[in-house]
Motif scaffolding. Structure first.
Motif, mmCIF file in Angstrom:
data_model
loop_
_atom_site.group_PDB
_atom_site.id
_atom_site.type_symbol
_atom_site.label_atom_id
_atom_site.label_comp_id
_atom_site.label_asym_id
_atom_site.label_seq_id
_atom_site.Cartn_x
_atom_site.Cartn_y
_atom_site.Cartn_z
ATOM 1 N N MET A 39 8.566 6.437 4.305
ATOM 2 C CA MET A 39 9.897 6.482 4.091
ATOM 3 C C MET A 39 10.930 5.426 3.262
ATOM 4 S SD MET A 39 10.899 7.344 8.158
ATOM 5 C CE MET A 39 12.151 7.368 7.860
ATOM 6 N N PRO A 40 11.835 5.803 2.675
ATOM 7 C CA PRO A 40 11.980 4.817 2.367
ATOM 8 C C PRO A 40 12.966 3.691 3.175
ATOM 9 C CG PRO A 40 13.452 6.805 2.358
ATOM 10 C CD PRO A 40 12.792 7.133 2.842
ATOM 11 N N GLU A 41 12.720 2.512 2.362
ATOM 12 C CA GLU A 41 12.913 1.284 3.612
ATOM 13 C C GLU A 41 14.439 0.990 3.772
ATOM 14 O OE1 GLU A 41 11.609 -3.589 3.248
ATOM 15 O OE2 GLU A 41 12.302 -2.666 1.576
ATOM 16 N N GLU B 3 2.732 16.661 -0.763
ATOM 17 C CA GLU B 3 3.865 17.411 0.482
ATOM 18 C C GLU B 3 4.080 16.290 1.376
ATOM 19 O OE1 GLU B 3 3.071 21.997 -0.805
ATOM 20 O OE2 GLU B 3 2.323 21.010 1.259
ATOM 21 N N GLN B 4 3.101 16.163 1.891
ATOM 22 C CA GLN B 4 3.825 14.558 3.254
ATOM 23 C C GLN B 4 4.861 14.349 2.725
ATOM 24 O OE1 GLN B 4 0.492 14.242 6.499
ATOM 25 N NE2 GLN B 4 -0.426 16.236 5.529
ATOM 26 N N VAL B 5 3.915 13.220 1.630
ATOM 27 C CA VAL B 5 4.384 12.245 1.412
ATOM 28 C C VAL B 5 6.125 11.916 0.562
ATOM 29 C CG1 VAL B 5 4.245 9.973 -0.349
ATOM 30 C CG2 VAL B 5 2.513 10.862 0.809
ATOM 31 N N GLU B 6 6.118 13.063 0.099
ATOM 32 C CA GLU B 6 7.804 13.648 -0.958
ATOM 33 C C GLU B 6 7.671 13.775 0.439
ATOM 34 O OE1 GLU B 6 5.878 16.778 -3.425
ATOM 35 O OE2 GLU B 6 5.777 15.563 -4.407
ATOM 36 N N LEU B 7 8.188 14.495 2.063
ATOM 37 C CA LEU B 7 8.819 14.811 3.240
ATOM 38 C C LEU B 7 9.138 13.580 3.251
ATOM 39 C CD1 LEU B 7 10.121 16.843 4.866
ATOM 40 C CD2 LEU B 7 8.045 16.990 5.680
ATOM 41 N N MET B 8 8.641 12.559 3.698
ATOM 42 C CA MET B 8 8.635 11.290 4.016
ATOM 43 C C MET B 8 9.949 10.590 2.872
ATOM 44 S SD MET B 8 6.947 11.168 6.706
ATOM 45 C CE MET B 8 6.981 12.776 7.107
ATOM 46 N N GLY B 9 9.263 10.484 1.727
ATOM 47 C CA GLY B 9 10.456 9.826 1.025
ATOM 48 C C GLY B 9 11.561 9.990 0.848
ATOM 49 N N LYS B 10 11.852 11.872 1.207
ATOM 50 C CA LYS B 10 13.482 11.629 1.600
ATOM 51 C C LYS B 10 14.203 12.234 3.080
ATOM 52 C CE LYS B 10 12.098 16.591 1.032
ATOM 53 N NZ LYS B 10 12.063 17.831 0.334
ATOM 54 N N SER B 11 13.228 11.357 3.688
ATOM 55 C CA SER B 11 13.500 11.129 5.196
ATOM 56 C C SER B 11 13.827 10.319 5.341
ATOM 57 C CB SER B 11 13.011 11.557 6.371
ATOM 58 O OG SER B 11 12.548 13.009 5.570
ATOM 59 N N ASP B 12 15.761 10.464 6.329
ATOM 60 C CA ASP B 12 16.199 8.912 6.112
ATOM 61 C C ASP B 12 16.041 8.765 7.556
ATOM 62 O OD1 ASP B 12 17.054 8.347 3.633
ATOM 63 O OD2 ASP B 12 18.701 10.466 4.440
ATOM 64 N N PHE C 282 0.881 -1.557 0.454
ATOM 65 C CA PHE C 282 0.219 -0.223 -0.169
ATOM 66 C C PHE C 282 0.994 1.415 -0.502
ATOM 67 C CE2 PHE C 282 -1.712 3.789 3.177
ATOM 68 C CZ PHE C 282 -2.597 2.943 2.150
ATOM 69 N N ALA C 283 1.680 1.069 0.832
ATOM 70 C CA ALA C 283 2.505 2.435 0.927
ATOM 71 C C ALA C 283 3.908 2.868 0.072
ATOM 72 C CB ALA C 283 3.510 2.329 1.870
ATOM 73 N N ASN D 262 6.844 -0.863 7.417
ATOM 74 C CA ASN D 262 8.016 0.041 6.554
ATOM 75 C C ASN D 262 8.379 1.405 7.401
ATOM 76 O OD1 ASN D 262 9.175 0.714 3.681
ATOM 77 N ND2 ASN D 262 8.370 2.342 3.890
ATOM 78 N N PRO D 263 9.415 2.013 7.327
ATOM 79 C CA PRO D 263 10.883 1.454 7.050
ATOM 80 C C PRO D 263 11.527 0.711 7.987
ATOM 81 C CG PRO D 263 10.514 3.643 8.583
ATOM 82 C CD PRO D 263 9.396 3.113 8.563
ATOM 83 N N GLY D 264 11.008 0.078 8.735
ATOM 84 C CA GLY D 264 11.066 -1.412 9.240
ATOM 85 C C GLY D 264 11.942 -1.597 10.574
#
Length: 565
Positions: free
Chosen positions: A447-449, A422-431, A324-325, A479-481
């Motif tokens: 977030m990235p796995e 914007e929230q999903v994009e922020l999560m996608g580049k937050s390690d 889903f994510a 995820n991210p685990g």
């Protein structure tokens, strides 16, 4: 020759009468043409407005004119049709040409579906999940179906919203009635005249605790996603979605229904195109429309109770949450970082305690992130809140993170001012994501796995609300685990906002007889001062997890002085 010369003189020197006619005729002709053109333009504009008005009305998108009138219906479905500058209001069909219906049950000689199916379902314990009806008529807020339905293909219970949380209980109930003598849809026609015929597949559902983002996303959208992968997998995107907002506050329910079809809370609207090209319609308006004339449907899927991907369902497969994510990130064009071919990261699952490895093997290994290909990473994001559970010393934490040298970029973010994309994009580049307990932190699933979530709970949760945030932790396990949980055991870290008259000493007095429900609101509203030395230890652990360095969790717990063990 003389005649020709006279004509030339007359043209050169016309008489006063001829001069007047010569000047008058062109001006009369031009003015007349302009008037005719203006009339034509006005006619076309009026005709276009009428046609557009008709189209909007038929599609439930009409902007109503100001009117103090309201339709006297169920109190939870009353709508005031007022013009608003910031949003569109869905129009209810209440024209005089559609007088109120009365006695549809008697006309069709219909019986309840429970009475019709009694004794016809068989003894099998495995029942279908979804309530699907073909050739159905919605009239007077009841759904009439022909007798050709197969009772064994219907679930025992049907809920418009999720079956894992009752919400506020304001969602209307749609009774299902069977017409015993009708075998096909055409049998209805002599007795019921369709005011509108819907040929596209339609879904009736409800968002609980609307418009709270976390509930809408992970108690509603996730269930829709599962439905569109199941019974509606071949429907494409030409589907009608009729939604109801089960509002948190009773006096806001009217407001919720007005803005709901257009998702003006600027959160979910961009995501709904993942399911349908059509705008989301108001189920409240549809029900009131059915009081005026029947609406006929070729295909109806009733409710979300057949789906299981709900964050309150602890049996939902983690693999399904991760899929889903991933689909949401693909929808918003959020890419995962590049991976190395020889590095594997350890999963840290907080389902039971910090440091335990997730026993769920269905997720597979997490490949290490290739930091060499990401010049601006790793990136740390601290999510703060404008009110309730504010991080009091967030600026200090920001400076500590910058000086740690672990991160190439550090940012403090407030999700309240961002839309969903914007929230999903922020999560996608937050390690690494740091934040107080709250529904906004559920976004960490995007977030990235291999990233790390730092979940900070307010003081007192372990003793008085031990289960707080367990449903969040399950999402992050998918995820991210990897998750670090932190809750200070020092009461001096709590700060009550000025609008709370109670004192922390009284709320957390163990010798008092105060109930958990009494303490609940104070715990969720208190602000927190995160201990700087403990935060440095948390960042050190997060750095090790990102780069695959082994972590001694006993040392971590002693260093952070966290109550989690």
């Amino acid at each position: 020759m003389q005649l020709r010369s006279k004509m030339k003189k007359r043209r050169a020197n016309p008489s006063p009468k001829n001069r007047q006619m010569t000047q008058f005729q062109p001006s009369f002709s031009a003015g007349r043409m302009i008037q005719l053109l203006l009339l034509c333009v006005i006619f076309l504009v009026v005709y276009g407005v009428i046609q557009f008005h008709w189209w909007l009305g038929n599609h439930g998108l009409l902007i109503p004119v100001s009117s103090p009138n309201k339709i006297e219906q169920h109190s939870e479905l009353q709508l005031h049709f007022l013009r608003r500058a910031d949003s569109l209001l869905a129009q209810v069909y209440h024209e005089e040409r559609f007088p109120a219906l009365n006695g549809t049950d008697q006309k069709l000689r219909a019986v309840t579906i429970s009475g019709y199916c009694r004794g016809k379902t068989g003894k099998s314990e495995s029942r279908p999940k979804h309530a699907i009806f073909r050739d159905a008529v919605l009239a007077e807020r009841k759904l009439y179906v022909p007798s050709t339905i197969n009772c064994s293909t219907l679930p025992r219970d049907v809920y418009l919203g999720t079956k894992f949380n009752p919400g506020q209980g304001s969602t209307p109930k749609i009774d299902i009635m069977v017409v015993p003598w009708a075998d096909t849809f055409e049998d209805f026609q002599p007795h019921v005249s369709c005011g509108e015929r819907v040929y596209e597949p339609s879904v009736f559902f409800s968002f609980i605790n609307w418009p709270q983002y976390g509930h809408a996303m992970f108690n509603g959208i996730s269930l829709l996603w599962e439905i569109f992968r199941g019974p509606l997998s071949t429907a494409g995107k030409n589907v009608r979605l009729y939604a109801y907002g089960d509002s948190i506050v009773s006096h806001q329910r009217q407001e919720a229904q007005e803005v709901l079809p257009f998702f003006d809370v600027k959160t979910l609207r961009p995501l709904m195109s993942m399911f349908s090209y059509q705008p989301v319609r108001s189920l409240a308006n549809l029900l009131m429309q059915s009081d005026r004339h029947p609406v006929c449907f070729s295909y109806v899927l009733l409710g979300l109770s057949g789906a299981d991907l709900d964050h309150y369902n602890f049996h939902a497969p983690l693999k399904q949450w991760r899929e889903f994510a991933q689909d949401v990130k693909v929808h918003f064009n959020v890419r995962d970082p590049p991976r190395t071919s020889n590095g594997v990261l350890q999963r840290v699952a907080p389902l039971d305690a910090v440091g335990k490895i997730n026993p769920d093997t269905e997720l597979g290994e997490v490949k290490a992130i290739s930091w060499k290909e990401l010049p601006g990473r790793p990136r740390l994001t601290i999510v703060d809140r404008r009110s309730n559970r504010v991080i009091v010393n967030v600026k200090e934490l920001d400076q500590i993170a910058v000086k740690s040298g672990f991160f190439k970029s550090v940012e403090v973010a407030y999700l309240e001012g961002m839309n969903l994309q914007e929230q999903v994009e922020l999560m996608g580049k937050s390690d690494v994501l740091v934040g107080m307990d709250g529904t906004g932190m559920m976004n960490a699933i995007f977030m990235p796995e291999g990233g790390v979530v730092v979940h900070i709970r307010p003081y007192g949760c372990k003793e008085y609300l031990p289960g707080k945030g367990i449903n969040f932790n399950r999402l992050w396990s998918a995820n991210p685990g990897r998750v670090i949980r932190h809750e200070s055991e020092d009461r001096q870290t709590t700060r009550f906002p000025t609008n709370i008259a109670e004192l922390p000493e009284r709320v957390f007095n163990r010798s008092s007889n105060s109930s958990t429900s009494y303490r609940f609101s104070f715990i969720l509203k208190q602000d927190t001062l995160v201990d700087p030395p403990a935060f440095r230890c948390i960042l050190d652990t997060a750095h090790k997890l990102l780069h695959g360095i082994p972590v001694n969790w006993n040392v971590h717990l002693a260093c952070t002085r966290s109550v989690f063990s």
